[in-house]
Design a protein around this motif. Sequence first.
Motif, PDB file in Angstrom:
ATOM      1  N   GLU A 200     -36.385 -49.201 -10.878  1.00 51.17           N
ATOM      2  CA  GLU A 200     -35.495 -48.179 -11.412  1.00 51.17           C
ATOM      3  C   GLU A 200     -34.069 -48.700 -11.466  1.00 51.17           C
ATOM      4  O   GLU A 200     -33.657 -49.528 -10.648  1.00 51.17           O
ATOM      5  CB  GLU A 200     -35.560 -46.900 -10.569  1.00 51.17           C
TER       6      GLU A 200
ATOM      7  N   ASN B   6     -32.107 -43.562 -14.063  1.00 56.99           N
ATOM      8  CA  ASN B   6     -31.649 -42.290 -13.521  1.00 56.99           C
ATOM      9  C   ASN B   6     -30.125 -42.294 -13.495  1.00 56.99           C
ATOM     10  O   ASN B   6     -29.502 -43.350 -13.366  1.00 56.99           O
ATOM     11  CB  ASN B   6     -32.190 -42.071 -12.103  1.00 56.99           C
TER      12      ASN B   6
ATOM     13  N   GLY C  95     -38.791 -37.502 -11.151  1.00 58.36           N
ATOM     14  CA  GLY C  95     -37.472 -36.983 -11.464  1.00 58.36           C
ATOM     15  C   GLY C  95     -37.351 -35.482 -11.270  1.00 58.36           C
ATOM     16  O   GLY C  95     -38.337 -34.746 -11.166  1.00 58.36           O
ATOM     17  N   SER C  96     -36.113 -35.022 -11.247  1.00 59.84           N
ATOM     18  CA  SER C  96     -35.844 -33.612 -10.956  1.00 59.84           C
ATOM     19  C   SER C  96     -36.314 -32.693 -12.079  1.00 59.84           C
ATOM     20  O   SER C  96     -36.763 -31.568 -11.823  1.00 59.84           O
ATOM     21  CB  SER C  96     -34.352 -33.408 -10.697  1.00 59.84           C
TER      22      SER C  96
ATOM     23  N   VAL D 236     -29.459 -42.442 -21.371  1.00 59.68           N
ATOM     24  CA  VAL D 236     -30.788 -42.840 -20.889  1.00 59.68           C
ATOM     25  C   VAL D 236     -31.673 -43.239 -22.069  1.00 59.68           C
ATOM     26  O   VAL D 236     -32.360 -44.273 -22.035  1.00 59.68           O
ATOM     27  CB  VAL D 236     -31.440 -41.705 -20.081  1.00 59.68           C
TER      28      VAL D 236
ATOM     29  N   LEU E 158     -30.081 -47.383 -11.611  1.00 57.45           N
ATOM     30  CA  LEU E 158     -29.235 -46.240 -11.309  1.00 57.45           C
ATOM     31  C   LEU E 158     -27.927 -46.357 -12.088  1.00 57.45           C
ATOM     32  O   LEU E 158     -27.207 -47.349 -11.966  1.00 57.45           O
ATOM     33  CB  LEU E 158     -28.931 -46.185  -9.809  1.00 57.45           C
TER      34      LEU E 158
ATOM     35  N   ASP F 101     -37.134 -47.706 -15.371  1.00 55.72           N
ATOM     36  CA  ASP F 101     -36.721 -46.363 -15.743  1.00 55.72           C
ATOM     37  C   ASP F 101     -35.280 -46.171 -15.295  1.00 55.72           C
ATOM     38  O   ASP F 101     -34.775 -46.902 -14.437  1.00 55.72           O
ATOM     39  CB  ASP F 101     -37.627 -45.323 -15.084  1.00 55.72           C
TER      40      ASP F 101
ATOM     41  N   GLU G  88     -36.096 -35.797  -5.548  1.00 55.25           N
ATOM     42  CA  GLU G  88     -36.377 -36.354  -6.868  1.00 55.25           C
ATOM     43  C   GLU G  88     -35.122 -36.475  -7.729  1.00 55.25           C
ATOM     44  O   GLU G  88     -35.127 -37.158  -8.748  1.00 55.25           O
ATOM     45  CB  GLU G  88     -37.443 -35.521  -7.590  1.00 55.25           C
ATOM     46  N   THR G  89     -34.040 -35.836  -7.300  1.00 59.15           N
ATOM     47  CA  THR G  89     -32.748 -36.050  -7.966  1.00 59.15           C
ATOM     48  C   THR G  89     -32.394 -37.531  -7.978  1.00 59.15           C
ATOM     49  O   THR G  89     -31.730 -38.009  -8.896  1.00 59.15           O
ATOM     50  CB  THR G  89     -31.644 -35.273  -7.219  1.00 59.15           C
ATOM     51  N   TYR G  90     -32.863 -38.238  -6.975  1.00 55.75           N
ATOM     52  CA  TYR G  90     -32.494 -39.646  -6.819  1.00 55.75           C
ATOM     53  C   TYR G  90     -33.580 -40.602  -7.289  1.00 55.75           C
ATOM     54  O   TYR G  90     -33.505 -41.795  -7.036  1.00 55.75           O
ATOM     55  CB  TYR G  90     -32.130 -39.900  -5.351  1.00 55.75           C
ATOM     56  N   TRP G  91     -34.582 -40.055  -7.964  1.00 53.61           N
ATOM     57  CA  TRP G  91     -35.615 -40.876  -8.595  1.00 53.61           C
ATOM     58  C   TRP G  91     -35.597 -40.625 -10.102  1.00 53.61           C
ATOM     59  O   TRP G  91     -35.386 -39.485 -10.545  1.00 53.61           O
ATOM     60  CB  TRP G  91     -37.004 -40.498  -8.062  1.00 53.61           C
ATOM     61  N   ALA G  92     -35.841 -41.673 -10.865  1.00 52.65           N
ATOM     62  CA  ALA G  92     -35.956 -41.496 -12.310  1.00 52.65           C
ATOM     63  C   ALA G  92     -37.300 -40.878 -12.676  1.00 52.65           C
ATOM     64  O   ALA G  92     -37.390 -40.054 -13.593  1.00 52.65           O
ATOM     65  CB  ALA G  92     -35.791 -42.851 -13.016  1.00 52.65           C
TER      66      ALA G  92
END
Length: 906
Positions: free
Chosen positions: A132, A166, A66-67, A148, A134, A164, A59-63
């Motif tokens: 998303e 990230n 997310g993490s 953000v 990045l 979104d 989830e670090t790599y998803w907005a």
Amino acid sequence: MKLDDEYPTPSNVWRLRTDAWEYLGYAAKQLHGITDPTQAENGLISEVRRQLRVLEAVETYWAVPGSAYVAALRARIEENDHAAALALVEAVTRGFARFDPEPEDHAADQDSPARVLEPARPGAPDPRPRFEVLVIDDMSETLREDVVAEMLRQRRNTDAFAYDVNVVPSLEDALIAVLLNPTIQACILRPGFSVPTRHRPSDDLRKYLDALIDPGVAVFPPRERILRLADLLKELRPELDLYLVADVSIEELAGSSSRRFNRLFRRAESMELHLSLLRGVAERFKTPFFDAVQHHSRKPAAVFHALPISRGGSVVNSRWIKDMGEFYGLNLLHAETSATSGGLDSLLDPRSSIKGAQELAARAFGARRTYFVTNGTSTANKIVHQSIVAPGDVVIADRNCHKSHHYALMLAGAQVAYVDAYPLDEYSFYGAVPLKTLKGMLLDYRRAGRLDEVKMVTLTNCTFDGIVYDVQRVMEECLAIKPDLVFLWDEAWFAFAGFHPIYRRRTAMAAAGALEANFKDPEYIARAKAQREALFDPETGQPVDDQAWLSTRLLPDPETARLRVYATQSTHKTLTSLRQGSMIHVFDQDFSHLNEVTFREAYMTHTSTSPNYQILASLDIGRRQAELEGYELVQRQAYLAQSVARMVARHPLLKKYFRVLNTHDLIPEEFRTTRRPMPLQDGIAAMDEAWRTDEFVVDPSRLTLHIGRTGVDGDTFKHKYLMDLHGIQVNKTSRNTVLFMTNIGTSRSSVAYLIDVLVKLAERFERERADLSPLALEARTEKIAALIGTPPPLPDFSRFADRFRSDGQTIDGDIRAAYFTTYKTGSCGYLMPHQLADRVLAGDEVVSAGFVTPYPPGFPILVPGQVVTKEILSYMEALDTREIHGFDPNLGYRIINELPVRTAGA
């Protein structure tokens, strides 16, 4: 479980991520029902924590979620607040269930730093497509939140799309993100990014990144590091929109970055950046012709042209065929028209919506031009052949290619030089044509003084059975011998390959683009020049012996080589399109002055003046899908196929009766430098290594299932056991194999059903075997031995009869002359198989008058003008197939009449 198993990789992330969230939902419900925390099952808690580690890795790599959301979930679980944990999980799993994972707005949760998912409108999910963005920059947490928040503040409910944001800090994190997260559609580079990731990737992903990234990138100057990251992102996913946000030297960057970035911004231009993000996705979302068809269907009109079904006129008022309208719907009928005005455009002379749709397709597939075809790739192949080949031109063609090529070459009057693919006798089908065979053929023509007559090479990539060429190497080495050679790559089954970073390299258009870049590279130019100096005698200027050319990995001369590359693709076979929707992709540097006019005439010759507009619209919409979600769908189809292979190999009953053929079975060792039987199962790095180095590789989305141990032949297995009993459809079988293909529409439930069916069939074979009498068991054993054993060898192309050949030094023959010989009264006759065998064994030269094509394997065993041999007859006798085109069961084989001619040595 090892860290590599816990850490998602590009091939499995979609499954691990979904399964982790689903499991946590199940676990939270179980834990919610436990009032005493000490009563919680240790195994359940342990599994919850393992699944949380999976999500923390990905989830670090998803907005979204997310993490931070995962951190909040972990906190709720550690606090034993299982009701709140369940609410957090269900907000995510509801999104997965409707295939719209993230609704529109995010509001801060007063009790946690995580963002809570809320719908844009009460009671309804946001219907807009969502993606998303990045951002790549190493910034503090405070600055990150500000960046953000500022970007999200620009969004409006009236925007066509929602997104979104990230943020990742490093070059490696950016690459991991675009590999793992297919919902990323745009990347914003800011100069402050670092290089290494602070997380520990899996060993597989680490190896893949190391092969991808320049070792010294960390010490590159900022400008070069930015450009290198942009190049890497485009290499992995060329469809992504890239933006550069910087305050320093932005003007200097502008000139060198124009190829890489959609636009450059200063940091303060947040609204312009927002609008650009939406516009970039809108460019890929556009479907000019599909939109035009929809617009036409909604317009009031009076029909006075020759199409009674238009607007549903002949259907909706009928007393007898109203069920057609009820079944297909009024939209289909309203979209039918003969008009080419009002934005609908003409396929034969496109100027507006079709032209725009074809230009978007060319961009998506990496072509210079793309043409839509509404009668399948058979027609596409005929168009390309007719546009390039004139009577007398020599075409080197895979004898194993689709029958449309053979017919096209006959119509064009080509002198066809057939080359044979390597045989897989044990499984009764062919592989692909070795490069040394192609080079040897070109050198034969050079030695005979006829190299100038060789016009084209025609090959199938990938083959029906999933054998994939190293397309760039084939063209590179062939162009070193014949620099103006034209290539036609039949990619009927490979249209999806352009949307995955590893597959893409072995497509015709990507290989042509890579060669074009190489031809401009000073280092490549120098290496090619040095090689040519070694391959030509300095005194005579003539090539040195052919053996040196065969044993050297050849480089063409960039000053003389021309890239003339064509690819035909059945969009309907592996991407989204109605049946018979195909495309021709062109990467021809000489198209405008050597082929444009003849291509147009060939296109006119084979294209209907009444093309199906629904097929054209589906090609347009299929291109949109491929650009926006092709990467996600292609990696999913490959993974699903491999999951079937793993189950067949591990299940005790399945492996008793079935075996999935692997690379070692399908590709002889001489064509491989890697040694892994199924590279993708060992990870993306293993697949990448094989696809970079091996002459041939196997498409992991295709499974050739060996069924010999069932005692049932392929044709019977397909019809009786798969289709009739269980409704499973497959395209191809051989004597002892069945080909299963996953595609972008394959679901996990379909795969589960297939595995379940195979288990049921294995159980059935077990019961049948137990019930057999000794004599019946002996007969079954003999049948299995016949299916497992090696049948008569697959026959190579024999030769053309002398009167249809150009000379005795080269092998090409005139199919058209042989074909039209049969139009003369009395020129043909028929021989039943036993009569034909008698003639051939007596030493007579018997010449085929037509194409003879058994299904399977689906390619002509005989073509007009070809000499019949005992090897061909032995193969035909051993074939167990119900369908043979060109063979009349009442009359036999059609042959060209002549007095018997005794062959030498008979």
